[in-house]
Design a protein around this motif. Structure first.
Motif, PDB file in Angstrom:
ATOM      1  N   PHE A  39      19.268 -15.925 -15.846  1.00  0.00           N
ATOM      2  CA  PHE A  39      20.325 -14.976 -16.231  1.00  0.00           C
ATOM      3  C   PHE A  39      21.433 -14.997 -15.173  1.00  0.00           C
ATOM      4  O   PHE A  39      21.131 -15.020 -13.965  1.00  0.00           O
ATOM      5  CB  PHE A  39      19.782 -13.547 -16.330  1.00  0.00           C
ATOM      6  N   LEU A  41      24.191 -12.537 -13.843  1.00  0.00           N
ATOM      7  CA  LEU A  41      24.436 -11.100 -13.975  1.00  0.00           C
ATOM      8  C   LEU A  41      25.519 -10.639 -12.995  1.00  0.00           C
ATOM      9  O   LEU A  41      25.608 -11.133 -11.862  1.00  0.00           O
ATOM     10  CB  LEU A  41      23.146 -10.320 -13.701  1.00  0.00           C
ATOM     11  N   LEU A  79      15.604  -8.351 -22.665  1.00  0.00           N
ATOM     12  CA  LEU A  79      16.496  -8.506 -21.515  1.00  0.00           C
ATOM     13  C   LEU A  79      17.777  -9.262 -21.879  1.00  0.00           C
ATOM     14  O   LEU A  79      18.815  -9.063 -21.245  1.00  0.00           O
ATOM     15  CB  LEU A  79      15.762  -9.250 -20.389  1.00  0.00           C
ATOM     16  N   ARG A  80      17.678 -10.115 -22.859  1.00  0.00           N
ATOM     17  CA  ARG A  80      18.901 -10.817 -23.274  1.00  0.00           C
ATOM     18  C   ARG A  80      19.912  -9.839 -23.902  1.00  0.00           C
ATOM     19  O   ARG A  80      21.117  -9.999 -23.737  1.00  0.00           O
ATOM     20  CB  ARG A  80      18.552 -11.952 -24.244  1.00  0.00           C
ATOM     21  N   ASP A  82      19.829  -6.464 -23.362  1.00  0.00           N
ATOM     22  CA  ASP A  82      20.094  -5.383 -22.394  1.00  0.00           C
ATOM     23  C   ASP A  82      19.653  -5.866 -21.015  1.00  0.00           C
ATOM     24  O   ASP A  82      18.564  -5.531 -20.542  1.00  0.00           O
ATOM     25  CB  ASP A  82      19.320  -4.124 -22.815  1.00  0.00           C
ATOM     26  N   PRO A  83      20.512  -6.648 -20.339  1.00  0.00           N
ATOM     27  CA  PRO A  83      20.105  -7.281 -19.075  1.00  0.00           C
ATOM     28  C   PRO A  83      19.888  -6.254 -17.965  1.00  0.00           C
ATOM     29  O   PRO A  83      20.378  -5.119 -18.031  1.00  0.00           O
ATOM     30  CB  PRO A  83      21.305  -8.184 -18.738  1.00  0.00           C
ATOM     31  N   LYS A  85      20.443  -4.334 -14.446  1.00  0.00           N
ATOM     32  CA  LYS A  85      21.653  -3.927 -13.715  1.00  0.00           C
ATOM     33  C   LYS A  85      21.424  -4.193 -12.224  1.00  0.00           C
ATOM     34  O   LYS A  85      20.439  -3.718 -11.635  1.00  0.00           O
ATOM     35  CB  LYS A  85      21.945  -2.445 -13.938  1.00  0.00           C
ATOM     36  N   TYR A 105      17.827  -4.045  -8.311  1.00  0.00           N
ATOM     37  CA  TYR A 105      17.948  -4.199  -9.752  1.00  0.00           C
ATOM     38  C   TYR A 105      17.311  -3.003 -10.452  1.00  0.00           C
ATOM     39  O   TYR A 105      16.423  -2.334  -9.927  1.00  0.00           O
ATOM     40  CB  TYR A 105      17.303  -5.506 -10.232  1.00  0.00           C
TER      41      TYR A 105
END
Length: 432
Positions: A39, A41, A79-80, A82-83, A85, A105
């Motif tokens: 990911f 981010l 997670l894709r 709602d990744p 933070k 995180y």
């Protein structure tokens, strides 16, 4: 019929597929079937306000980092959408420099730390690079205006000083070395054949000290647009005049009056200019010929008067005052003084009688020698009017009206000089 459906091979095939799919989903959801996904981010910074209080700021605000997460396919699907933070606290930074800041995180709701494994690889670890520079907030940055259009015929566009801005100045903040490049902001107004004042919100451009535009300068302004007002005014040429009041043995045809300027150009709102035009002329002054002194009658005279103008209009000719010259063209004009004793009072209050305390009055009369020769003191009378006086025994000082009885002459042939300068004293006493 029902038996035929149950015996159908197609039904058995569909049921087999559904059962197989359910078994596959159940199997892949088990821990021993976890997968790894990468990911990229964004990193959010906490403590930025504390940095600004120290006169610092983050230059590379849009920081991202790549993380590898290991979880079941179901969790990875969550997670894709709602990744996680990522947050880094920069409140401990106190110098303008490059820094490595550890981030934390936060997983989305419904996903626990036991469901996800963060795989750390490489020397970076759970930290990101942060570039910190000196922060500057600069108030009172000048705003300038430029008109790149035309006014219609009969109208006048303003100049640079006529622009009005709201806000009057800008506040610019950002990296100090960038903020200090700004010398001023400019608003450009355009349009062709304009007949009305322009007032609206406009975009603006930042400029440097060399008057070059600063394109794509990474600073923050306190407003995105500026409300600018730029005047487009009507204009007209207005004549100047001097009014003449006949008297003292002279009329307007007996004098020549000249002015150093015959007209001026004015500018203002359409209504104000039209109102001025409707008056026909600007009256500089009024000359009462009866008040001319002997020196002016004999040799002429000149005086300077300001140009009176309504506050809604601007004198764009720049002439603030005008010299007025007057010369008496009538020949043979003389001034003689007569001592008169014919003094009386009119409009005496009921129940009262007047006593004229002033016995004689010296009166100046002006006219041609021939007409003055026909006049004597018996032809001149002074009359005091008591109509506006409150009855009482005390004396009154009044300005009398002077009457001439000169055969064949009028007020413009022969007349009293400065008729308002004489006075008589009258006292009242009770009748009977």
């Amino acid at each position: 019929m029902g038996k035929k459906i149950l015996d159908s091979k197609i039904l058995y095939v569909v049921l087999s597929i559904l059962i197989s799919l359910s078994l596959w989903l159940w199997v892949t959801s088990r821990d021993e079937n976890k997968e790894t996904q990468t990911f990229t981010l964004p990193v959010t910074f906490d403590g930025v306000d504390i940095l600004e209080d120290r006169g610092l700021m983050i230059v590379n605000e849009n920081v991202t980092t790549t993380v590898r997460l290991r979880a079941t396919p179901t969790i990875l699907a969550t997670l894709r959408s709602d990744p996680p933070k990522l947050t880094a606290n920069v409140s401990n930074i106190s110098t303008a420099d490059a820094h490595r800041v550890v981030y934390a995180y936060r997983l989305p709701s419904g996903v626990s730390d036991d469901d996800v494994e963060f795989i750390i690889s490489g020397p970076g670890g759970t930290a990101v690079n942060v570039e910190v520079a000196r922060f500057l907030r600069r108030e009172g940055v000048e705003i300038r205006g430029e008109f790149q259009g035309t006014a219609a015929e009969g109208y006048l566009a303003g100049d640079r000083d006529d622009f009005l801005f709201n806000p009057a100045t800008l506040t610019i903040s950002g990296q100090a070395e960038l903020v200090n490049q700004v010398a001023y902001a400019k608003v450009v107004i355009s349009g062709q054949n304009l007949t009305e004042t322009v007032s609206d919100y406009f975009q603006f451009q930042l400029y440097g000290a060399n008057d070059n535009p600063l394109e794509d300068l990474n600073v923050t302004c306190d407003v995105d647009t500026i409300y600018a007002t730029y005047p487009i005014r009507a204009m007209a040429e207005i004549p100047l005049e001097v009014k003449i009041v006949d008297g003292g043995g002279l009329s307007s045809k007996d004098v020549r009056v000249e002015t150093s300027a015959e007209s001026i150009m004015v500018a203002g709102t359409r209504e104000a200019v039209d109102g001025m035009v409707s008056l026909g002329a600007i009256t500089l002054t009024t000359i009462d010929l009866a008040t001319l002194d002997d020196e002016v009658v004999k040799n002429g005279g000149e005086f300077t008067v300001p140009i009176p103008l309504d506050d809604q209009l601007e004198n764009i000719s720049g002439i603030a005052e005008v010299t007025v010259t007057i010369k008496v063209t009538k020949r043979g004009v003389e001034t003689r003084e007569f001592t008169i004793s014919r003094l009386s009072a009119i409009n005496v209050p009921e129940g009262w009688e007047p006593d004229i305390i002033t016995q004689e009055l010296r009166v100046k009369i002006r006219g041609t020698a021939a007409l003055l020769d026909e006049l004597d003191a018996e032809n001149i009378m002074a009359v005091a009017d008591l109509k506006d006086e409150t009855p009482g025994a005390g004396p009154y000082t009044l300005t009398p009206s002077i009457y001439l009885n000169s055969a064949g002459s009028t007020v413009t042939d022969v007349g009293v000089v400065s008729p308002g300068s004489y006075s008589v004293v009258v006292s009242l006493r009770r009748s009977g």
